[in-house]
Motif scaffolding. Structure first.
Motif, mmCIF file in Angstrom:
data_model
loop_
_atom_site.group_PDB
_atom_site.id
_atom_site.type_symbol
_atom_site.label_atom_id
_atom_site.label_comp_id
_atom_site.label_asym_id
_atom_site.label_seq_id
_atom_site.Cartn_x
_atom_site.Cartn_y
_atom_site.Cartn_z
ATOM 1 N N PRO A 1 20.344 43.740 29.573
ATOM 2 C CA PRO A 1 19.819 43.621 27.977
ATOM 3 C C PRO A 1 18.864 42.576 28.052
ATOM 4 N N VAL A 2 19.367 41.473 28.456
ATOM 5 C CA VAL A 2 18.436 40.074 28.325
ATOM 6 C C VAL A 2 17.286 40.211 29.187
ATOM 7 N N GLN A 3 17.368 40.719 30.428
ATOM 8 C CA GLN A 3 16.242 40.948 31.196
ATOM 9 C C GLN A 3 15.249 41.859 30.510
ATOM 10 N N SER A 4 15.684 42.845 29.932
ATOM 11 C CA SER A 4 14.949 43.861 29.085
ATOM 12 C C SER A 4 14.156 43.167 27.947
ATOM 13 N N TRP A 5 15.181 42.296 27.281
ATOM 14 C CA TRP A 5 14.377 41.673 26.066
ATOM 15 C C TRP A 5 13.014 40.715 26.522
ATOM 16 N N LEU A 6 13.586 40.008 27.707
ATOM 17 C CA LEU A 6 12.328 39.176 28.145
ATOM 18 C C LEU A 6 11.074 39.974 28.648
ATOM 19 N N ALA A 7 11.107 41.028 29.227
ATOM 20 C CA ALA A 7 10.207 41.709 29.484
ATOM 21 C C ALA A 7 9.226 42.281 28.093
ATOM 22 N N ALA B 1 21.630 31.410 29.967
ATOM 23 C CA ALA B 1 22.661 30.994 30.513
ATOM 24 C C ALA B 1 23.841 31.338 29.425
ATOM 25 N N PRO B 2 25.166 31.477 30.072
ATOM 26 C CA PRO B 2 26.354 31.892 28.953
ATOM 27 C C PRO B 2 26.343 31.116 27.674
ATOM 28 N N THR B 3 26.639 31.850 26.533
ATOM 29 C CA THR B 3 26.766 31.018 25.372
ATOM 30 C C THR B 3 27.609 29.713 25.319
ATOM 31 N N ASN B 4 28.746 30.165 26.083
ATOM 32 C CA ASN B 4 29.523 28.884 26.010
ATOM 33 C C ASN B 4 29.013 27.975 26.457
ATOM 34 N N HIS C 1 17.267 33.807 21.594
ATOM 35 C CA HIS C 1 17.937 35.195 21.514
ATOM 36 C C HIS C 1 19.635 35.083 22.137
ATOM 37 N N THR C 2 20.407 35.786 21.699
ATOM 38 C CA THR C 2 21.530 35.958 22.182
ATOM 39 C C THR C 2 21.947 37.476 22.222
ATOM 40 N N TYR C 3 22.575 37.791 23.307
ATOM 41 C CA TYR C 3 23.223 39.064 23.592
ATOM 42 C C TYR C 3 24.750 38.727 23.442
ATOM 43 N N ARG C 4 25.256 39.358 22.460
ATOM 44 C CA ARG C 4 26.537 38.878 22.375
ATOM 45 C C ARG C 4 27.841 39.660 23.141
ATOM 46 N N ARG C 5 27.374 40.880 23.642
ATOM 47 C CA ARG C 5 28.556 41.366 24.379
ATOM 48 C C ARG C 5 28.512 41.131 25.634
ATOM 49 N N HIS C 6 29.111 39.949 26.025
ATOM 50 C CA HIS C 6 28.599 39.566 27.358
ATOM 51 C C HIS C 6 29.990 38.281 27.957
ATOM 52 N N ILE C 7 30.549 38.562 29.003
ATOM 53 C CA ILE C 7 31.708 37.561 29.300
ATOM 54 C C ILE C 7 31.271 37.485 30.901
ATOM 55 N N GLY C 8 31.633 36.054 31.194
ATOM 56 C CA GLY C 8 31.379 35.573 32.699
ATOM 57 C C GLY C 8 32.756 35.308 32.939
ATOM 58 N N LEU C 9 33.502 36.220 33.947
ATOM 59 C CA LEU C 9 34.691 36.170 34.461
ATOM 60 C C LEU C 9 34.714 35.173 35.589
ATOM 61 N N ASP C 10 33.483 34.968 35.848
ATOM 62 C CA ASP C 10 33.423 34.161 37.301
ATOM 63 C C ASP C 10 33.572 32.815 36.874
ATOM 64 N N LEU D 1 25.525 35.983 26.000
ATOM 65 C CA LEU D 1 24.336 35.497 27.081
ATOM 66 C C LEU D 1 23.171 35.058 26.182
ATOM 67 N N SER D 2 22.743 33.836 26.177
ATOM 68 C CA SER D 2 21.537 33.406 25.344
ATOM 69 C C SER D 2 20.528 32.890 26.160
#
Length: 463
Positions: free
Chosen positions: A320-326, A395-398, A423-432, A454-455
């Motif tokens: 979604p963020v890559q799509s927003w950038l486009a 980068a991740p919002t956190n 911009h922020t896409y809220r439904r994102h978690i980085g378990l890495d 992801l912001s």
């Protein structure tokens, strides 16, 4: 394009072969309907393709590999109900392709071993073709075929003509793959006499790249036991105890186990690397006779929860963020991605001609700031920023958790960066990015889950 030949590690050959035909069909459909396929349409079309490949080819392969009807039903049910099949296998990962190719190599090997009277020219050609495809797709591919390859050797010796067919076919397909990769990276047609002088051999480059500890450190270095102790339990859940105490120790079992052992020799270890092992190991499990209902409920609950986490939230903001950038009309010149999956650049569409994407992977924060400082310039008074080329950080919002602006001092370059939230896409978690040791359990959950998202940030340099 990478600056050195050892950096040319991704082969176009398997991508063209797997995705080329369906994308051509999609283009015909869109042209006939009078509309242009957007990158997101292509994205979902490829997801449907991976679903069909998994649903048809993976199940078909398991059907052939397990002749016993009862074991066959158990294997198909476990693989179909595993969240790994719903999530990771539906992605356009090279690991997803690797899983299907490995299963069908096993099928062809089994067919060859069951018929010792005939040379089986077609099977030999198909096996050699899939073998080369698998290697060019991922260099770890042969690790899962070591056991069946050893079992096949006596059958090849009995029919030595098979060896010649396999070798000749493999050589021809390899030359075609090298020619395609060379043309893709250099733009020049490869002539046969130039094969060794200018041919780009991506599997060899990939292997060389992964032997360098500095390269692996950019992606993240893990302990040698990571696959067995952390990644495999994450993928199999309650099926893991059954694998140890109630499983058939046949070719599929040892193929999966050997593959994991070989992959454990490399210090960068992600769970998705073990995708080929999942159907092999699940197909080896026997349904428990004691506490069957309790185990079944646990298995269903585990896969439902894991599917929600990995299918709905884990790294879910990248596309979604890559799509927003486009879709942005401002002049974005460069986008840095930090602590995310590598972004698919083709999702930018026409904007990919103007936007330079840099994947900073999991590098330290200070190094990331130095990368940003190296490409930013001072603001010039009186110049409309809308007409300037923008530098963006994803980068991740956190990692920043900005609402407006933040200034960052970069000691190495004596520069001050300004990060402004865009911009922020809220439904994102980085378990890495879990760090139980430093943050503790509650602190880690607060950081990764509580500040999920992801912001995107505008990056400028203060004069």
């Amino acid at each position: 394009m990478a600056s050195s030949r050892t950096g040319l590690i991704a082969s176009i050959f398997p991508l063209w072969l797997v995705y080329g035909p369906p994308l051509t069909v999609l283009k015909w459909i869109c042209d006939g309907a009078g509309f242009q396929a957007t990158p997101m349409v292509v994205f979902y079309a490829l997801r449907i393709l991976m679903f069909l490949l998994s649903f048809i080819l993976e199940d078909w392969a398991l059907y052939e590999l397990i002749p016993d009807k009862r074991e066959q039903s158990t294997a198909l049910l476990l693989v179909a109900s595993s969240y790994v099949t719903w999530t990771f296998q539906m992605h356009t990962f090279s690991n997803s392709i690797e899983t299907i190719v490995i299963l069908w190599c096993l099928v062809l090997m089994r067919r060859m071993m069951l018929d010792e009277e005939h040379t089986q020219v077609t099977l030999c050609i198909a096996l050699a073709f899939l073998g080369v495809l698998g290697v060019f797709n991922r260099i770890t591919f042969p690790a899962f075929l070591l056991v069946p390859a050893v079992q096949l050797v006596p059958h090849l010796i009995k029919k030595p003509f098979r060896i010649g067919i396999v070798l000749v076919t493999a050589m021809l397909v390899t030359v075609v793959a090298i020619a395609m990769d060379t043309e893709n990276y250099t733009g020049e047609r490869l002539r046969l006499r130039q094969l060794f002088s200018m041919g780009i051999i991506t599997p060899l480059n990939n292997f060389t790249y992964n032997l360098d500890p500095a390269n692996l450190a950019q992606h993240g270095v893990h302990p040698l036991w990571q696959h067995f102790v952390a990644n495999l339990p994450q993928l199999l859940g309650p099926a893991l105890p059954l694998l140890l105490v109630s499983s058939k120790k046949g070719t599929l079992f040892w193929s999966g186990l050997t593959g994991i052992a070989v992959l454990s020799c490399f210090r960068h270890q992600e769970p998705r690397f073990l995708l080929p092992a999942v159907p092999l190991l699940l197909a080896s499990i026997k349904w428990p006779s004691r506490y069957a209902r309790l185990w079944t409920c646990t298995w269903v609950l585990f896969n439902v929860l894991a599917a929600m986490v990995f299918g709905r939230y884990h790294q879910a903001g990248v596309v979604p963020v890559q799509s927003w950038l486009a879709q942005q009309e401002v002049g974005i010149s460069q986008v840095f991605w930090w602590k995310t999956y590598s972004p698919p650049q083709w999702l930018l569409g026409e904007a990919s001609k103007f936007i330079n994407t840099t994947d900073l992977m999991g590098m330290p924060r200070e190094s990331m700031y130095e990368q940003l400082a190296a490409v930013t310039t001072c603001k010039v008074d009186g110049v409309d920023l809308v007409n300037q080329k923008h530098i963006m950080l994803v980068a991740p919002t956190n990692t920043h958790n900005l609402d407006e602006k933040q200034q960052v001092k970069v000691p190495a370059s004596d520069k001050t960066l300004t990060l402004e939230h865009a911009h922020t896409y809220r439904r994102h978690i980085g378990l890495d990015d879990l760090d139980w040791g430093e943050d503790g359990i509650w602190g880690t959950l607060q950081r990764v889950v509580g500040m999920r998202g992801l912001s995107v940030y505008h990056v400028d340099q203060e004069c």
